[in-house]
Write a protein that holds these residues in place. Sequence first.
Motif, PDB file in Angstrom:
ATOM      1  N   TYR A  46      -3.421  12.288 -16.515  1.00  0.00           N
ATOM      2  CA  TYR A  46      -2.503  10.981 -16.182  1.00  0.00           C
ATOM      3  C   TYR A  46      -0.988  11.380 -16.860  1.00  0.00           C
ATOM      4  O   TYR A  46      -0.394  10.288 -17.331  1.00  0.00           O
ATOM      5  CB  TYR A  46      -2.927   9.819 -17.020  1.00  0.00           C
ATOM      6  CG  TYR A  46      -4.335   9.610 -16.813  1.00  0.00           C
ATOM      7  CD1 TYR A  46      -4.874   8.977 -15.632  1.00  0.00           C
ATOM      8  CD2 TYR A  46      -5.411  10.006 -17.693  1.00  0.00           C
ATOM      9  CE1 TYR A  46      -6.279   8.924 -15.242  1.00  0.00           C
ATOM     10  CE2 TYR A  46      -6.940   9.723 -17.573  1.00  0.00           C
ATOM     11  CZ  TYR A  46      -7.133   9.087 -16.172  1.00  0.00           C
ATOM     12  OH  TYR A  46      -8.658   9.126 -15.878  1.00  0.00           O
ATOM     13  N   ARG A  47      -0.465  12.217 -16.542  1.00  0.00           N
ATOM     14  CA  ARG A  47       1.073  12.627 -16.815  1.00  0.00           C
ATOM     15  C   ARG A  47       2.123  12.825 -15.662  1.00  0.00           C
ATOM     16  O   ARG A  47       3.052  12.767 -15.525  1.00  0.00           O
ATOM     17  CB  ARG A  47       1.050  13.855 -17.773  1.00  0.00           C
ATOM     18  CG  ARG A  47       0.517  13.746 -18.758  1.00  0.00           C
ATOM     19  CD  ARG A  47       0.926  14.823 -19.995  1.00  0.00           C
ATOM     20  NE  ARG A  47       0.145  14.654 -21.211  1.00  0.00           N
ATOM     21  CZ  ARG A  47      -0.755  15.418 -21.655  1.00  0.00           C
ATOM     22  NH1 ARG A  47      -1.211  16.456 -20.962  1.00  0.00           N
ATOM     23  NH2 ARG A  47      -1.192  15.212 -22.828  1.00  0.00           N
ATOM     24  N   VAL A  48       1.341  13.145 -14.592  1.00  0.00           N
ATOM     25  CA  VAL A  48       2.113  13.270 -13.147  1.00  0.00           C
ATOM     26  C   VAL A  48       1.971  12.239 -12.012  1.00  0.00           C
ATOM     27  O   VAL A  48       0.708  12.288 -11.739  1.00  0.00           O
ATOM     28  CB  VAL A  48       1.508  14.840 -12.686  1.00  0.00           C
ATOM     29  CG1 VAL A  48       2.617  14.941 -11.309  1.00  0.00           C
ATOM     30  CG2 VAL A  48       2.046  15.926 -13.790  1.00  0.00           C
ATOM     31  N   PRO A  49       2.757  11.667 -11.862  1.00  0.00           N
ATOM     32  CA  PRO A  49       2.552  10.503 -10.628  1.00  0.00           C
ATOM     33  C   PRO A  49       2.412  11.290  -9.322  1.00  0.00           C
ATOM     34  O   PRO A  49       2.783  12.378  -9.047  1.00  0.00           O
ATOM     35  CB  PRO A  49       4.126   9.910 -10.718  1.00  0.00           C
ATOM     36  CG  PRO A  49       4.831  10.109 -11.992  1.00  0.00           C
ATOM     37  CD  PRO A  49       4.022  11.242 -12.610  1.00  0.00           C
ATOM     38  N   GLU A  50       1.589  10.540  -8.735  1.00  0.00           N
ATOM     39  CA  GLU A  50       0.990  11.013  -7.221  1.00  0.00           C
ATOM     40  C   GLU A  50       1.862  10.638  -6.287  1.00  0.00           C
ATOM     41  O   GLU A  50       2.364   9.850  -6.024  1.00  0.00           O
ATOM     42  CB  GLU A  50      -0.338  10.517  -7.208  1.00  0.00           C
ATOM     43  CG  GLU A  50      -1.393  10.874  -8.349  1.00  0.00           C
ATOM     44  CD  GLU A  50      -2.827  10.486  -8.174  1.00  0.00           C
ATOM     45  OE1 GLU A  50      -3.000   9.828  -6.921  1.00  0.00           O
ATOM     46  OE2 GLU A  50      -3.659  10.739  -8.760  1.00  0.00           O
ATOM     47  N   PRO A  51       2.024  11.792  -5.260  1.00  0.00           N
ATOM     48  CA  PRO A  51       2.702  11.349  -4.047  1.00  0.00           C
ATOM     49  C   PRO A  51       2.105  10.099  -3.242  1.00  0.00           C
ATOM     50  O   PRO A  51       0.823  10.289  -3.116  1.00  0.00           O
ATOM     51  CB  PRO A  51       2.850  12.871  -3.438  1.00  0.00           C
ATOM     52  CG  PRO A  51       1.625  13.312  -3.895  1.00  0.00           C
ATOM     53  CD  PRO A  51       1.517  12.930  -5.384  1.00  0.00           C
ATOM     54  N   VAL A  52       3.116   9.360  -2.354  1.00  0.00           N
ATOM     55  CA  VAL A  52       2.260   8.665  -1.404  1.00  0.00           C
ATOM     56  C   VAL A  52       2.092   9.282  -0.017  1.00  0.00           C
ATOM     57  O   VAL A  52       3.102   9.938   0.474  1.00  0.00           O
ATOM     58  CB  VAL A  52       3.746   7.325  -1.166  1.00  0.00           C
ATOM     59  CG1 VAL A  52       3.028   6.501  -0.202  1.00  0.00           C
ATOM     60  CG2 VAL A  52       4.002   6.670  -2.386  1.00  0.00           C
ATOM     61  N   ASP A  53       1.008   9.186   0.271  1.00  0.00           N
ATOM     62  CA  ASP A  53       0.423   9.964   1.570  1.00  0.00           C
ATOM     63  C   ASP A  53       0.419   9.047   2.480  1.00  0.00           C
ATOM     64  O   ASP A  53      -0.966   8.758   3.185  1.00  0.00           O
ATOM     65  CB  ASP A  53      -0.776  10.710   1.053  1.00  0.00           C
ATOM     66  CG  ASP A  53      -1.076  11.953   2.251  1.00  0.00           C
ATOM     67  OD1 ASP A  53      -0.144  11.720   3.361  1.00  0.00           O
ATOM     68  OD2 ASP A  53      -1.959  12.355   2.267  1.00  0.00           O
ATOM     69  N   LEU A  54       1.200   8.103   2.958  1.00  0.00           N
ATOM     70  CA  LEU A  54       1.150   7.209   3.908  1.00  0.00           C
ATOM     71  C   LEU A  54       1.032   7.800   5.289  1.00  0.00           C
ATOM     72  O   LEU A  54       0.340   7.198   6.055  1.00  0.00           O
ATOM     73  CB  LEU A  54       2.293   6.367   3.874  1.00  0.00           C
ATOM     74  CG  LEU A  54       2.186   4.957   4.690  1.00  0.00           C
ATOM     75  CD1 LEU A  54       0.882   4.133   4.352  1.00  0.00           C
ATOM     76  CD2 LEU A  54       3.561   4.174   4.579  1.00  0.00           C
TER      77      LEU A  54
END
Length: 255
Positions: A46-54
């Motif tokens: 839980y340390r790396v924000p995840e990319p938005v895959d819209l």
Amino acid sequence: GGGPTGMTAAKEAARAGYDVVLVEKEEQLGGNLKKFSKLFPKKSPYRVPEPVDLESSIKEIDESDRIKVHLGTSIKSITGQPGQFDVSLKTNGTTSEFRAGAIVQATGWKPYDASKLGHLGYGSPNVITNVQMEELIASGKIMRPSDGKPARKIVFVQCAGSRDKDHLPYCSAVCCRVTLKQAMLAREIFFTKGEVIGVNEAGESNLVVDVENTLLGEKIQVEADLVVLATGMVPNSADGEAIRKFRDAQATIEK
């Protein structure tokens, strides 16, 4: 609704073999997710924000033979009963109708009206909401709205209007995780726990945040370039009367 919840429901229903009609009032799918550049982490550590895959979600919907999308469209009326709903749509002044067996209401949310949070400094150009912070992060630069200078000291105010009988009596459940994500994305951050009792302007567009019940056990003042209010989420389908009934029910339970 064609936001992340509506898109997920449409894709899963189509994968299960059902025909789906996806209705979105805007001209593009995505809802509020279009404003976000990263999502809060969902996997350990839980340390790396995840990319938005819209894009991939929209592509899957567009390529599905089972999903029919109506953009720029609103619901004119719904009649009937479970298993046999007659739905009337309105698009650019024209009306169309279809029959559905079930309806998923994924009408989205909007941030709480921060203009009601004057005691937390909203109205000052450098006091913004968490949604506005998302837009700053997405732009690639976290700049102070007042003068366009980089924000070096940022204060995040949690539960801004939430869990408050005078505003939103409930918790929106995701605001804290969004704030932690935003803190990870900010280069420099002052972070302590406490109850914010006031936000006031100082000289040169700076802000002074008064905090009590801190981890230090005393009242402190924090000077900030930017203050971010973690305002709660209000369902688009809700109104003032619904929130009032929620408060009354909560007060009855407390008695």
